[in-house]
Write an enzyme that holds these catalytic residues in place. Structure first.
Site, PDB file in Angstrom:
ATOM      1  N   CYS A   1     -31.801  18.378  55.779  1.00  0.00           N
ATOM      2  CA  CYS A   1     -30.558  17.572  55.765  1.00  0.00           C
ATOM      3  C   CYS A   1     -30.908  16.101  55.876  1.00  0.00           C
ATOM      4  O   CYS A   1     -30.716  15.484  56.912  1.00  0.00           O
ATOM      5  CB  CYS A   1     -29.665  17.947  56.938  1.00  0.00           C
TER       6      CYS A   1
ATOM      7  N   GLU B   1     -26.881  36.524  31.625  1.00  0.00           N
ATOM      8  CA  GLU B   1     -27.683  36.140  32.798  1.00  0.00           C
ATOM      9  C   GLU B   1     -29.021  36.868  32.703  1.00  0.00           C
ATOM     10  O   GLU B   1     -29.067  38.004  32.243  1.00  0.00           O
ATOM     11  CB  GLU B   1     -26.911  36.583  34.064  1.00  0.00           C
TER      12      GLU B   1
ATOM     13  N   CYS C   1     -25.720  21.776  38.792  1.00  0.00           N
ATOM     14  CA  CYS C   1     -26.178  21.297  40.102  1.00  0.00           C
ATOM     15  C   CYS C   1     -27.175  20.154  39.917  1.00  0.00           C
ATOM     16  O   CYS C   1     -27.806  19.725  40.870  1.00  0.00           O
ATOM     17  CB  CYS C   1     -26.797  22.444  40.902  1.00  0.00           C
TER      18      CYS C   1
END
Ligand code: SAM
Length: 468
Positions: A84, A349, A425
């Site tokens: 983080c 996929e 992303c």
């Protein structure tokens, strides 16, 4: 870099902004300087450790002024752990920087006309938002400088995360703020049990040791999956660990293990053994159930995944009679999520187990208009496939960080679906793919979504419409 520059200290650099991948940027004599572990507004002395003709990289060795936007990091591992890295920046600013990253990447890479990038959708939870964490056992715990300088002996077995850029050093984690539920208790209990029982922790350099990796997955419905990877096929010790976990945490609904004697920790090609409970966990969204197996991808921030899918659904603007292709479908989450608004949805996929889950998910939810195919997208989405399936009215695509393969983009250009909803992303690869698609498409909506507070990562949804 010239030898003169390496280790050179540049004094009094003002950090100006955050660029792609969370890098803090300053300028020195006309050159960009990327400085680690700082915040915009900091005034620092920087030691240069890498440089090219157009930029330099370095670390702050002295702070003269701290940015007024800094806040106190909440985690004791901040600064060492790679998890983080933005805890020292308040959440509103984090969101602004993330949105700005999208703007920058589209300006720098896509170089196409874009509408105003919408304000980022923030995550309601900024801690304990992940549903999956992956911990590594190691006999080579990272020691802090103070620990080394103390001359004392320390326990070197550890269970935690890799130190950034150091494949063989693991930081032992006391408390992780990324995953709630039983995650911290399970990790600490397994580590302490292994220490007590003198079980060996993996030696990454020499590729030996019993305990290798621990994956904890949780759901908003209260289910949890724990997967232990062992580096030795030692039945007695494996049973000891699994029995311990079963007794200590009866609430684990799926307790699994893998014997992994390979060089890496990936296990798509390995058998997963069910030690107790089910071999899957179930997530729920709008009353739909999603079955998640140990090898299946599921968005790691479940609550924000729901927000993301709602954006994708809104951008798709389905009327009920459309054929939708859902590329990189994972366990078919988006496909099944939009199925009731479409005539037919086709998901593709490459992880076969995920496709099995996708089919099961459709069945469990009584969805009959989805079809799924397993394989590499560039090999499945061929001329032949297109000939044998209805033409899509809408393509939803959600590739991994690397973006779409060039052949897939070429096929999309041939397919000419009226609309493409591109979920990503990684705005850099998304911007590259959008540049390719701009041959026939224009961008009419851009919505960043924050799935990963306290990190620089940003999810972004773009809608492309076929040019007339
Ligand atoms: C970002 S995930 C998206 C999954 C899904 N849309 C969701 O929201 O849960 C990307 C997916 O692409 C799959 N994938 C990666 N490379 C692929 C390829 N070359 N062909 C097909 N699928 C691929 C991964 O296994 C993963 O499930």
């Amino acid at each position: 870099m010239s030898r003169k520059m390496k280790n050179k200290v540049i004094p009094n650099l003002r950090i100006e902004r955050i660029a792609a991948e969370g890098k803090c940027v300053a300028h020195h004599e006309g050159k960009v300087v990327f400085v680690q572990n700082t915040a915009p507004g900091d005034l620092v002395d920087v030691r240069i450790n890498r440089g090219k003709s157009s930029f330099m990289e370095g670390e702050a060795i002295r702070f003269h002024e701290y940015s007024k936007d800094r806040i106190e990091p909440f985690c004791s591992h901040f600064g060492t752990c790679g998890g983080c890295k933005w805890q020292h920046i308040n959440y509103d600013l984090q969101k602004n920087y993330k949105r700005q990253q999208v703007v920058d990447q589209f300006e720098r890479i896509a170089k196409v006309e874009i509408p105003e990038v919408l304000p980022i959708l923030g995550s309601a939870k900024t801690q304990y938002y992940r549903n999956k964490l992956d911990f590594t056992f190691s006999n080579n715990r990272w020691l802090t400088r103070e620990e080394i300088n103390s001359g004392a002996q320390f326990e070197r077995n550890s269970l935690g995360f890799h130190i950034p850029k150091m494949f063989d050093k693991i930081i032992d984690i006391d408390h992780c703020y990324l995953q709630g539920n039983i995650s911290n208790e399970v990790r600490i209990a397994v580590r302490d049990f292994a220490l007590e029982q003198s079980l060996s922790f993996y030696d990454i350099r020499n590729q030996v040791g019993l305990l290798r990796n621990l994956i904890i997955r949780t759901t908003s419905t209260g289910e949890s999956m724990v997967i232990v990877q062992f580096g030795e096929d030692d039945t007695v010790s494996v049973n000891k660990v699994m029995e311990f976990l079963h007794q200590k945490f009866p609430q684990i609904t799926s307790l699994l293990y893998i014997i992994n004697l390979k060089k890496n920790e990936t296990f798509n090609d390995l058998d997963v053994v069910t030690s107790s409970g089910k071999d899957y966990i179930e997530e729920e969204m709008e009353g739909l159930k999603f079955r998640i197996g140990p090898k299946s991808f599921y968005q790691t921030n479940s609550e924000q995944a729901y927000e993301l899918y709602k954006v994708a659904r809104e951008f798709a603007d389905l009327q009920g009679d459309e054929v939708v292709f859902d590329l990189y479908t994972g366990t078919g989450t988006i496909a099944n999520f939009v199925a009731k608004n479409a005539k037919q949805v086709i998901g593709i996929e490459y992880v076969e187990a995920a496709i099995e889950d996708a089919k099961l998910n459709a069945k469990v939810n009584g969805i009959e208009n989805t079809q799924f195919y397993a394989g590499d997208l560039k090999d499945i989405l061929t001329e032949d496939f297109v000939r044998n399936h209805p033409k899509p009215d809408i393509v939803i695509t959600d590739p991994p960080r690397a973006g779409m393969h060039e052949d897939v983009v070429k096929m999309l250009l041939k397919l000419e679906a009226p609309k493409i909803v591109y979920v990503s992303c990684n705005p850099a690869t998304q911007a590259r793919d959008v540049a390719w698609l701009s041959e026939k498409y224009s961008v009419d909506k851009i919505q960043p979504v924050d799935m990963f507070p306290q990190t620089y990562h940003v999810e972004n949804v773009v809608r492309l419409t076929l040019k007339p």
